[in-house]
Structures are given as C-alpha cells and as structure tokens.
Design a protein around this motif. Structure first.
Motif, PDB file in Angstrom:
ATOM      1  N   ARG A 136      51.549  36.853  32.514  1.00 17.27           N
ATOM      2  CA  ARG A 136      51.939  37.895  31.591  1.00 17.27           C
ATOM      3  C   ARG A 136      50.961  38.039  30.428  1.00 17.27           C
ATOM      4  O   ARG A 136      50.978  39.017  29.707  1.00 17.27           O
ATOM      5  N   SER A 137      50.075  37.016  30.269  1.00 19.99           N
ATOM      6  CA  SER A 137      49.144  37.043  29.142  1.00 19.99           C
ATOM      7  C   SER A 137      47.954  37.950  29.396  1.00 19.99           C
ATOM      8  O   SER A 137      47.164  38.193  28.507  1.00 19.99           O
ATOM      9  N   ILE A 138      47.825  38.464  30.624  1.00 21.31           N
ATOM     10  CA  ILE A 138      46.692  39.311  30.969  1.00 21.31           C
ATOM     11  C   ILE A 138      47.094  40.774  30.849  1.00 21.31           C
ATOM     12  O   ILE A 138      48.139  41.182  31.358  1.00 21.31           O
ATOM     13  N   ALA A 139      46.252  41.532  30.227  1.00 20.83           N
ATOM     14  CA  ALA A 139      46.517  42.974  30.147  1.00 20.83           C
ATOM     15  C   ALA A 139      46.392  43.583  31.523  1.00 20.83           C
ATOM     16  O   ALA A 139      45.531  43.197  32.306  1.00 20.83           O
ATOM     17  N   ALA A 140      47.233  44.530  31.855  1.00 17.88           N
ATOM     18  CA  ALA A 140      47.201  45.158  33.164  1.00 17.88           C
ATOM     19  C   ALA A 140      45.894  45.924  33.337  1.00 17.88           C
ATOM     20  O   ALA A 140      45.334  46.424  32.382  1.00 17.88           O
ATOM     21  N   ALA A 161      35.425  44.512  45.485  1.00 21.89           N
ATOM     22  CA  ALA A 161      34.850  45.779  45.017  1.00 21.89           C
ATOM     23  C   ALA A 161      35.901  46.875  44.946  1.00 21.89           C
ATOM     24  O   ALA A 161      35.877  47.726  44.042  1.00 21.89           O
ATOM     25  N   GLU A 162      36.827  46.861  45.888  1.00 19.93           N
ATOM     26  CA  GLU A 162      37.863  47.888  45.920  1.00 19.93           C
ATOM     27  C   GLU A 162      38.930  47.663  44.855  1.00 19.93           C
ATOM     28  O   GLU A 162      39.757  48.534  44.610  1.00 19.93           O
ATOM     29  N   GLN A 163      38.912  46.473  44.229  1.00 12.66           N
ATOM     30  CA  GLN A 163      39.773  46.205  43.068  1.00 12.66           C
ATOM     31  C   GLN A 163      38.942  46.299  41.784  1.00 12.66           C
ATOM     32  O   GLN A 163      39.235  45.627  40.800  1.00 12.66           O
ATOM     33  N   GLY A 164      37.920  47.128  41.808  1.00 13.70           N
ATOM     34  CA  GLY A 164      36.922  47.163  40.745  1.00 13.70           C
ATOM     35  C   GLY A 164      37.467  47.179  39.334  1.00 13.70           C
ATOM     36  O   GLY A 164      37.013  46.409  38.468  1.00 13.70           O
ATOM     37  N   ALA A 165      38.458  48.012  39.059  1.00 10.98           N
ATOM     38  CA  ALA A 165      38.983  48.119  37.697  1.00 10.98           C
ATOM     39  C   ALA A 165      39.601  46.806  37.225  1.00 10.98           C
ATOM     40  O   ALA A 165      39.495  46.448  36.043  1.00 10.98           O
ATOM     41  N   ARG A 166      40.222  46.078  38.138  1.00  7.39           N
ATOM     42  CA  ARG A 166      40.865  44.806  37.763  1.00  7.39           C
ATOM     43  C   ARG A 166      39.849  43.745  37.384  1.00  7.39           C
ATOM     44  O   ARG A 166      40.161  42.817  36.641  1.00  7.39           O
ATOM     45  N   TRP A 167      38.639  43.860  37.902  1.00 10.76           N
ATOM     46  CA  TRP A 167      37.626  42.834  37.654  1.00 10.76           C
ATOM     47  C   TRP A 167      36.512  43.321  36.733  1.00 10.76           C
ATOM     48  O   TRP A 167      35.464  42.686  36.628  1.00 10.76           O
ATOM     49  N   ALA A 168      36.739  44.412  36.048  1.00 10.89           N
ATOM     50  CA  ALA A 168      35.740  44.920  35.101  1.00 10.89           C
ATOM     51  C   ALA A 168      35.472  43.868  34.023  1.00 10.89           C
ATOM     52  O   ALA A 168      36.403  43.311  33.437  1.00 10.89           O
ATOM     53  N   GLY A 169      34.203  43.583  33.792  1.00  6.20           N
ATOM     54  CA  GLY A 169      33.833  42.591  32.785  1.00  6.20           C
ATOM     55  C   GLY A 169      33.843  41.156  33.282  1.00  6.20           C
ATOM     56  O   GLY A 169      33.554  40.231  32.519  1.00  6.20           O
TER      57      GLY A 169
END
Length: 290
Positions: free
Chosen positions: A286-290, A129-137
């Motif tokens: 590297r294929s994943i958008a930050a 949950a605290e990494q929320g932005a990284r796991w959006a979608g």
C-alpha cells in the motif's frame, strides 16, 4: 544397445566430459542419442566416429572441438512463454510483491539461468516492457546465462524460425516485438538491448549480476544434475538471491527433498522463496503509489 561404431569407453568419456564441463548427467534416453547428436560435429571437424572424436578430444587440444561437442550433447529445449500460466502469475503477483519490497531503491534484477536460445528471457523482457508505466524510473536488469556457446550466440542475435516464433508467442506480440527477416523473425533492437546474455557455468561461475537477483528462472535444468550437483546448484542460486525473492523451477521440479535453501512460496503456487526470507510487512504494497 549402443551404436556399433562406438565403444563403451567412448560413451563413458563423453559422459564424463559433459558432467565435468556442465554438471549435467545423461539419462538413458539421452545416452542412446549421443551419436546422432554428435554427427554434425564430427562432419564439421572431419571425424569419422565417436572413438575418433574421443581421441581428438584427448590429443588435439582444440577448444572449439570441445565446445562444439559439449554443446551438441546439451538439451536446449525452450520456447516463448513456456507454461503461460506461470508468466501470468508472475505478472499479477510476483512482480507486484517485488515492486513493493524494492520501492526504495527502484531496481529489479532478473536472472535466467540455463536460458538456452533466449526465448524465456525475451518473454520476460516483453512482459516488463508491456508494463512500462508501472516501471517508469526503475532500473530493470535482465540477465540470461547458459553454458552453451552456440545457444548464447543465437540468443544475442534474437533470430527465430517460423516454428520457434509461433511456439508460445501470441501473434500480437510477434508483430509488436519482431521483424520478419531472412531466416525467420528478428527481435527488435529495443527488445534485444533489454537483456544481457553471457556464457556462464552456474556451478563454477558467478553470474554477471549488478545486484542480488530478485527473480530467478532455473527451469528444467536441475533435472539433468546428479543429487549432489543439484544441492550445489541450489546453494549457488541462494548465494545470489535477494533476501526477498522468487525462484521459478520447471513444472516437474520441486525443492522438496532436494535442498533446504528454498521453500514453496506461500504467495504463489509453483514458485519458491529463500528458506530464510523475512516476513513481508503487511503495509508494504500500500506504500507504493499506483
């Protein structure tokens, strides 16, 4: 020396009940504590001693008495962020790897096997949950299973005493994710609904996973299994593990000399991967958008 109120046959029967129901065996130090552990069960059911308890188990055909007896003999030791460095490594490296290899389907499945009263699963849910932005979608499934009915009931409620809440949980997380309530601290609804808890025997039941497990926690559970049961357990863990996944064991556990299903991870010290895990493509991350 065994308790004066119990015969050796009573201890043997109880040890047999535990192993047949859970796969666990009792170490000598735990054998001597059987009578003390079972006193509350005997008082609750109006039973005078261990011999009478064994007699009731054989003749009464009471599922509740059997469940209570097995639960009392289990070791439900756990706490938040146990071995904090493990969670730090998972957050920094393991999850990044899993995010890379699952980028196409954007789904992550985490299984806590032998979750006890739930602190470990809640720790992982807070971390995600605290990494929320990284796991959006992303679809994140966190599943906690244990053979103990009482432990799972407590995990679902998410209520912890002052001692339990302070054991490993930083104050800022306590305030963010828990509300003070009668009897202790209650996990907020948003945190509780991130985890699916259920009663399961990992040796006989298939865990309720919607997809193969990308990250499996099985910490300090296999210590209580005989060598043959331990091999069976590792095979069960491998059967539900994703091709590229991680297995987390306790600090005093290893796969060396125990199984050929998993090997030490070359990426993370203390974690393990399926022995037949395919090699990671060097350009995946590297294929994943930050």
């Amino acid at each position: 020396m065994m308790g004066a109120s119990a015969s050796e046959s009573a201890y043997r029967v109880l040890m047999g009940v535990l192993e047949s129901r859970t796969g666990q065996t009792l170490s000598p130090s735990r054998i001597w504590r059987i009578e003390m552990s079972l006193k509350p069960v005997m008082q609750r059911h109006g039973i005078t001693d261990l011999d009478a308890l064994v007699g009731a188990l054989v003749t009464a055909n009471s599922r509740q008495l059997l469940d209570d007896t097995v639960d009392a003999m289990l070791n439900n030791e756990t706490y938040f962020y146990r071995e904090h460095s493990v969670f730090d490594d998972i957050a920094a490296t393991a999850l990044e790897h899993l995010r890379a290899v699952n980028a196409d389907r954007r789904r992550l499945t985490i299984w806590h096997c032998g979750v006890s009263t739930g602190q470990e699963a809640y720790s992982m849910a807070m971390l995600i949950a605290e990494q929320g932005a990284r796991w959006a979608g992303w679809q994140i499934d966190i599943v906690g299973t244990d053979v103990s009915h009482q432990a799972i009931a407590r995990a679902r409620v998410g209520l912890y005493s002052q001692f339990e809440i302070q054991r490993g949980l930083p104050v800022h997380r306590m305030v963010r994710w828990f509300d003070q309530a009668e009897g202790g601290w209650l996990a907020k609804a948003d945190l509780r609904r991130r985890i699916d808890f259920s009663v399961q025997n990992m040796l006989t039941d298939r865990p309720p996973l919607a997809s193969a497990a990308d990250l499996i926690f099985c910490r300090n559970l296999l210590l209580y299994f005989s060598p043959s049961m331990r091999q069976k357990a590792f095979a069960r863990l491998r059967a539900v593990a994703a091709p590229q996944s991680f297995l987390v064991l306790g600090a005093g556990e290893t796969v060396l000399g125990q199984t050929d299903q998993f090997v030490a991870s070359p990426r993370l010290r203390g974690l393990y991967e399926p022995a037949d895990q395919p090699a990671r493509r060097p350009d995946t991350a590297r294929s994943i958008a930050a």
